[in-house]
Scaffold this active site. Structure first.
Site, PDB file in Angstrom:
ATOM      1  CG  HIS A 181      -1.824   1.119   1.394  1.00 58.85           C
ATOM      2  ND1 HIS A 181      -3.142   1.077   0.996  1.00 58.85           N
ATOM      3  CD2 HIS A 181      -1.624   2.373   1.884  1.00 58.85           C
ATOM      4  CE1 HIS A 181      -3.712   2.249   1.245  1.00 58.85           C
ATOM      5  NE2 HIS A 181      -2.806   3.053   1.784  1.00 58.85           N
ATOM      6  CD  GLU A 182       1.737   3.641   3.745  1.00 57.36           C
ATOM      7  OE1 GLU A 182       2.007   4.726   3.204  1.00 57.36           O
ATOM      8  OE2 GLU A 182       0.664   3.431   4.357  1.00 57.36           O
ATOM      9  CG  HIS A 187       0.181   6.299  -0.434  1.00 57.65           C
ATOM     10  ND1 HIS A 187      -0.831   7.028  -0.999  1.00 57.65           N
ATOM     11  CD2 HIS A 187      -0.387   5.584   0.584  1.00 57.65           C
ATOM     12  CE1 HIS A 187      -1.979   6.783  -0.354  1.00 57.65           C
ATOM     13  NE2 HIS A 187      -1.737   5.897   0.614  1.00 57.65           N
ATOM     14  CD  GLU A 232      -6.110   5.273   0.616  1.00 57.94           C
ATOM     15  OE1 GLU A 232      -5.229   6.125   0.880  1.00 57.94           O
ATOM     16  OE2 GLU A 232      -6.229   4.200   1.257  1.00 57.94           O
TER      17      GLU A 232
END
Lengths: 496, 496
Positions: B262-263, B266, B292
């Protein structure tokens, strides 16, 4: 006085800008990614430009000058602050902003160029930069227009009120007494059980031992942290944020352990400064020399003592049962104090260390007066190495390129290393009058040592000049004999 | 125009102050020692006070207003910047400095109070603070004096141009289609080989696997770094400094691995923004929702896909041969997508996740309009949990106290999580038209995915509004059907 309030507010503001620049430095030296430095240089340039403007603003200058004129009416601490402020102001205000900015930009580049030159063993690629830095130093000194000799101006920046005259006397004493003594010691090659010095020590276990040391030396982890970096250092913004770094050398555990104890000496100092100085010019340690006295006290007087290993060797052995099989605390004590004529300052033992400093002092003095130019520097270096330690570097990186200081413009810094180490011996002598230090070490009562140092040195910050502080702590002026006697006594016994 | 130059210089200066505040935030969230925060709060207060003064200065206001009046004469990018500047200015300039400073001080305290309340499971100790925060929010909105509804003002802060009307339509669609579907799925309890989810996975091996993931996902370590922190997050100051953190849960490896992916979504976004925006208001990602969408694309569309584990499971097994004995890639795929009615948002699976968001959106809306007060909040929370997921928290920390957002004044933020996840499905659909994504994943050609996203999304920064960007990328306005269909298809197959 209204001016006092104005001064306080201005210092407060300057300190907050400095706070962010310092924090950025911490990040740069510990983890900032390679590619982040270009933008960072710009950002730092902008904020430090703003700080420079504050520090040289007419408003600030007029308030400092006004208070300086009325210094007799101020309380001792404020008077001391104003004296420090006035000295900084008189120096910085003479520098044109453009040149100041250019110099700082050069500093950022210079470090990288030095790193590469060192890695490539290519002195010529660094020489033009070194030349420029020396030029800047000379020009800034000329702007300042002091009556002092140029190198004295630089010496004073790192150790207030110390001059070539003082250092010459100190180093002459060392040269006279220590150089022949070192040569005697180096001739002796006693058979020792010390092969374990070169064993392989896994980094994670070294870290465990450093954590143990933090407890033994009473370092407060709620107000600091331990991290890794290429060169060990201590960093602080206030007594409530004092961090230090270690590098774990798997092939030379001694370097990591003693560097950790050394940095813990610096860190304990900073954790002990009175918080009331936070927003003043009296925060942080008294001087480079006094700071080094604390790190060397920890590293040498405590960490390299027989008493220390008598009690803590068992813990080291727990971390490294394989590597230390058949080794006892006496072997450890001897190995931790093995004297060798080495080429690298930061790897030098306690006894030969000051000779490395002496050499740098001699060379800096000549570089600043112009008696030596950068072309002749490497050979001059090698000649002195031969003279003091009877060894000759076979590469620039083992010789003239080994230290970071000159690439950072830090001329006048080196001598404080030897001076601080000598202060430590004089402080040791004074402490010994109050209690038996060896016994305290053996009883694991290092808190007693810390309390003593805190009361007499740490908490005072820059309230006193280093000379005044040393006199207050030891009851006398600086006297290198304590240091010379300490070394002779310790090493005569070790090498009898 | 002279004003353009002035504007550029002012933005540059503001951005450099913001840079140091950001860097301080990174340090605060990853390693700053406990006792350093008191002084830090003061320092941050001073610098952000200076920044506030710049952002609300007459000079800046007049230059922004002037350029806004001539917006038709500006090029597209500058016009976009001026529009953003004008919006921020109109909002911030109405807030009295004292209140702004007070609010920011409250924010620093509030986080600590929330942390303690959560740890003690004591809602009442947090409630007065929450009340105050909501009051501040309402007051600031009133100062702003917009024609928009109060909650719409907040929603727009996190996702430009999104209103309650838009979100209501989105969440109504979810409620209608997804709530019954989730209930169906939850009834099924297929027998699965998934006990390995709860095995113990040593942190250092998890870290090895995360390092492997960084390579697979083509994260540039010269322009960033991986660190640990309590809550995973991504941090950036420019495309050349984009860092992220992970927390290694030894008892729940899945949480660490998917948080890392997930990170990385980003972080990949931020590393891809065009450097020419560095000193403009168009730097960094387009919006919270678009951001997101990238993290969820990586986490869900890539990380939780069958294709991903078909190729990367063998590496995971290499890291954990014991824990994954007898487990195959299909077991892994199923386990990574196990649907459970859980109480905690950040532990929720892909399918139930949006229901957690829906709940928060409903409650925020009522808190801001005043239809719900903080006293009745915990029960209202529990009632909706029961309605959407048929579970009931047995403590405040598993319920209303679980998230950090409200203690940080972030009302209006939550809905962007669901929105961004839905954007991701729509973007996936568009990408799929250009190439076979599953095949790219299977062939370990994730660089293709990155290049596509970079070209269409990342490099543009804030050049376009999120609505305009989504339309440009996908050829149509936001349409939640892609998301609903994606979920239904994936989970029908998984639970058939």
């Amino acid at each position: 006085m209204e001016e006092i309030k104005t001064f306080r507010n201005m210092v407060k503001k300057q300190k907050s800008y400095a706070y962010f620049l310092q924090l950025t430095g911490w990040d740069s030296h510990t983890e900032a990614p390679e590619e982040s430095f270009k933008r960072r240089a710009e950002m730092v340039g902008r904020l430090s430009g703003d700080l420079f403007e504050m520090e040289t603003s007419e408003e600030y200058a007029s308030v400092v000058n006004h208070l300086y004129e009325h210094i007799g009416e101020l309380d001792d601490e404020l008077a001391r602050e104003i004296r420090l402020a006035k000295k900084d102001l008189d120096k910085i205000i003479t520098i044109p902003k453009d040149e100041y900015v250019e110099y700082n930009k050069l500093m950022q580049r210079a470090q990288k160029i030095w790193e590469k030159a060192k890695a490539d063993d290519d002195y010529e690629s660094f020489r033009p930069v070194l030349e420029k830095i020396i030029d800047y130093k000379k020009r800034f000194i000329a702007y300042y227009g002091s009556e002092k000799l140029p190198y004295d101006v630089l010496l004073d920046e790192y150790e207030e009120d110390m001059t070539m005259k003082d250092y010459d006397a100190f180093f002459d004493a060392l040269k006279k007494d220590l150089v022949p003594f070192v040569k005697e010691i180096l001739k002796k090659q006693p058979k020792r059980n010390d092969a374990f010095r070169k064993a392989t020590y896994p980094a994670d276990k070294q870290k465990d031992f450093v954590r143990y040391l933090m407890k033994v030396l009473d370092y407060d982890l709620n107000r600091g942290l331990l991290k890794e970096s290429v060169h060990p250092f201590t960093w602080n913004t206030s007594p409530d944020d004092v961090r230090f770094t270690v590098r774990y050398h798997e092939d030379y555990m001694f370097a990591s352990v003693f560097a950790a104890i050394h940095e813990l000496g610096h860190a304990t100092y900073e954790q002990g400064v009175d918080r009331r100085f936070d927003d003043t010019l009296l925060s942080s340690g008294a001087s480079m020399g006094i700071h080094e006295s604390q790190s060397r006290f920890y590293e040498n007087m405590i960490g390299r003592s027989r008493a220390f290993w008598a009690i803590h060797f068992s813990e080291l052995k727990k971390c490294f049962p394989e590597q230390l099989k058949g080794v006892d605390e006496n072997d450890m004590y001897q190995a931790a104090n093995k004297v060798e004529a080495s080429l690298i300052r930061i790897e030098a033992d306690e006894l030969t260390y000051p000779l490395h400093i002496m050499l740098r002092y001699e060379l800096e003095k000549k570089l600043i007066t112009g008696a030596l130019d950068t072309k002749a520097l490497p050979m001059a270096w090698n000649k002195l190495m031969k003279e003091y330690l009877n060894v000759t570097p076979e590469s620039y990186s083992e010789g003239v390129l080994q230290d970071v200081h000159w690439s950072g413009g830090m001329f006048g810094y080196f001598p404080t290393y030897a001076l601080g180490t000598a202060y430590a011996a004089q402080i040791y002598h004074a402490m010994q009058k109050d209690f038996d230090i060896d016994q305290a070490i053996k009883d694991n009562r290092l808190a007693d040592v810390k309390v003593w140092l805190n009361d007499r040195i740490h908490r005072h910050g820059k309230r006193l000049s280093p000379k005044a502080l040393l006199k207050k702590v030891t009851g006398e002026d600086f006297n290198p004999d304590y240091y010379i006697n300490y070394l002779k006594e310790k090493y005569s016994e070790l090498y009898e």
